[in-house]
Design a protein around this motif. Structure first.
Motif, mmCIF file in Angstrom:
data_model
loop_
_atom_site.group_PDB
_atom_site.id
_atom_site.type_symbol
_atom_site.label_atom_id
_atom_site.label_comp_id
_atom_site.label_asym_id
_atom_site.label_seq_id
_atom_site.Cartn_x
_atom_site.Cartn_y
_atom_site.Cartn_z
ATOM 1 N N SER A 45 -105.647 0.953 6.356
ATOM 2 C CA SER A 45 -106.308 1.326 4.994
ATOM 3 C C SER A 45 -106.635 0.206 4.065
ATOM 4 N N ASN A 46 -105.467 -0.655 4.125
ATOM 5 C CA ASN A 46 -105.649 -1.733 3.014
ATOM 6 C C ASN A 46 -106.650 -2.810 3.483
ATOM 7 N N ARG A 47 -106.908 -2.869 4.965
ATOM 8 C CA ARG A 47 -108.013 -3.703 5.513
ATOM 9 C C ARG A 47 -109.332 -3.073 5.193
ATOM 10 N N ALA A 48 -109.155 -1.766 5.165
ATOM 11 C CA ALA A 48 -110.490 -0.996 4.915
ATOM 12 C C ALA A 48 -111.047 -0.994 3.636
ATOM 13 N N SER A 49 -109.921 -1.407 2.787
ATOM 14 C CA SER A 49 -110.317 -1.525 1.246
ATOM 15 C C SER A 49 -111.286 -2.591 0.759
ATOM 16 N N ARG A 50 -111.548 -3.456 1.547
ATOM 17 C CA ARG A 50 -112.353 -4.540 1.367
ATOM 18 C C ARG A 50 -113.334 -4.599 2.337
ATOM 19 N N PRO A 51 -114.692 -4.716 2.115
ATOM 20 C CA PRO A 51 -115.555 -5.056 3.197
ATOM 21 C C PRO A 51 -115.608 -6.231 4.064
ATOM 22 N N PRO A 52 -115.902 -6.282 5.223
ATOM 23 C CA PRO A 52 -115.780 -7.280 6.142
ATOM 24 C C PRO A 52 -116.802 -8.398 5.753
ATOM 25 N N PRO A 53 -116.479 -9.655 6.063
ATOM 26 C CA PRO A 53 -117.382 -10.744 5.506
ATOM 27 C C PRO A 53 -118.865 -10.418 5.997
ATOM 28 N N PHE A 54 -119.282 -10.226 7.223
ATOM 29 C CA PHE A 54 -120.443 -10.092 7.557
ATOM 30 C C PHE A 54 -121.356 -8.941 6.641
ATOM 31 N N GLU A 55 -120.436 -8.013 5.872
ATOM 32 C CA GLU A 55 -121.080 -7.215 4.927
ATOM 33 C C GLU A 55 -121.234 -7.744 3.813
ATOM 34 N N ARG A 56 -120.657 -8.640 3.165
ATOM 35 C CA ARG A 56 -120.876 -9.131 1.987
ATOM 36 C C ARG A 56 -122.245 -9.844 1.595
ATOM 37 N N ASN A 57 -123.328 -9.095 1.413
ATOM 38 C CA ASN A 57 -124.641 -9.324 1.116
ATOM 39 C C ASN A 57 -125.011 -8.822 -0.203
ATOM 40 N N PRO A 58 -126.231 -9.273 -0.368
ATOM 41 C CA PRO A 58 -126.748 -8.834 -1.734
ATOM 42 C C PRO A 58 -127.266 -7.183 -1.335
ATOM 43 N N GLU A 59 -127.639 -6.762 -0.384
ATOM 44 C CA GLU A 59 -127.933 -5.257 -0.097
ATOM 45 C C GLU A 59 -126.740 -4.345 -0.284
ATOM 46 N N THR A 60 -125.632 -4.706 0.465
ATOM 47 C CA THR A 60 -124.466 -4.186 0.425
ATOM 48 C C THR A 60 -123.715 -4.284 -0.922
ATOM 49 N N LEU A 61 -123.945 -5.209 -1.778
ATOM 50 C CA LEU A 61 -123.534 -4.913 -3.152
ATOM 51 C C LEU A 61 -124.042 -4.184 -3.934
#
Length: 343
Positions: A45-61
């Motif tokens: 759950s702690n790892r899931a609390s942050r988005p994975p690196p490949f999801e850190r894009n403007p659309e996801t933000l």
């Protein structure tokens, strides 16, 4: 600066500001997700609390920011509803306490006042009426659903905002319709003011353009040959004005020797009438000549053609008369002749 490679340096202030704003937004999203998943204690759950690196894009933000804003608005709405329910519960509890106090006072009065039972009964009936009304209101409020209570609160707040002492759905509806009409009128007025503003902006732009053209024209230099042309024109005017008296004297002498015809308005009117008469006669003659259009130019040939046309006209007239007589004989009934009687 998550949208840039780690080894890339930022030299543009605008790019640096955008990167700082993006990093601030991601920090806010990470904090919000950490608070959402704080109840889970395991590492997954702690790892899931942050988005994975490949999801850190403007659309996801953008999607996460919209979700966080909607979540915060929903939390605020729930908190406000909880505060309203808590205040209503506290009010109900206070009413219950007051009712219990009233009942205790009534019981004490019953024990102390054994004399004058009629007065005590009347007071008890009055108090029982108040208690009954309070109990009835409490029962109605407790039997309402959440939607009904929200509607009742909305109706009460609307009545308070509109200043209506005894609100009914009809009165509140009419007030709301009046407010909506005023809002539409204000919107119409705003559109008119906007239209007037656009017209003034357009006219001011035209005035500025015209002023710029005038300033450009004032800067324009005159051609170098203009003074010479002006001097030559002045000399020509002077020479012509010097010859003008001689010419005027010659005209007067000619008028005295030859004499000019005296022309009056009546003469002009008579000439105009004569011209109109000639014009009407010309139209009549044109109509007469148009009747002989198509004839040959030779007089004898024209007369021969005219006689041929006349003979054709006579033959056609005779044929018409014969046809008419035959038609009359055919259509007229046959009358039988009566034989004379032999006595």
């Amino acid at each position: 600066m998550s949208h840039l490679p780690p080894s890339q340096a930022i030299f543009s202030p605008s790019v640096a500001r955008a990167a700082a704003s993006t990093a601030k937004d991601w920090s806010y999203i990470d904090t919000w997700l950490r608070s959402i998943f704080a109840n889970s204690s395991n590492s997954s759950s702690n790892r899931a609390s942050r988005p994975p690196p490949f999801e850190r894009n403007p659309e996801t933000l953008k999607a996460l920011l919209a979700l966080a804003t909607a979540n915060e608005a929903a939390d605020e709405h729930r908190e406000q509803l909880a505060r309203v329910e808590e205040a209503a519960l506290e009010e109900v509890r206070s009413v219950e306490r007051e009712r219990e106090e009233r009942r205790r006072r009534i019981d004490a009065r019953k024990q102390k006042q054994q004399e004058g039972r009629e007065e005590a009964e009347e007071a008890e009936e009055a108090l029982d009426g108040d208690i009954l009304a309070t109990d009835l209101l409490s029962a109605l409020e407790s039997s309402l659903s959440k939607d009904g209570a929200a509607a009742l609160d909305a109706m009460a707040s609307m009545a308070v905002e509109l200043g209506v002492a005894y609100p009914t759905p009809e009165i509140l509806g009419s007030k709301f319709a009046e407010l909506q009409g005023r809002a539409f009128e204000l919107e119409d007025g705003i559109e008119r003011v906007d239209l007037l503003r656009r017209y003034l902006d357009r006219e001011s732009a035209r005035a500025e353009t015209f002023l710029a053209e005038l300033q450009h024209a004032s800067i324009f230099t005159l051609p170098p040959t203009l003074p010479k042309q002006n001097l030559s024109l002045q000399r020509l005017v002077k020479s012509t004005s010097s010859h003008l008296p001689d010419l005027t004297h010659q005209v007067h002498s000619l008028e005295k020797t030859i004499g000019l015809p005296s022309l009056t308005v009546d003469d002009v009117r008579a000439d105009e009438e004569a011209y109109l008469d000639l014009l009407s006669r010309k139209k009549d003659l044109d109509a007469q000549v148009r009747a002989f259009a198509g004839l040959p130019p030779d007089i004898d040939a024209a007369r021969a053609e005219l006689e041929a046309l006349r003979s054709e006209l006579r033959h056609a007239t005779e044929r018409r008369d014969e046809d008419f007589e035959r038609l009359v004989e055919r259509e007229s009934p046959v009358k039988s002749r009566r034989r004379p009687r032999l006595d």
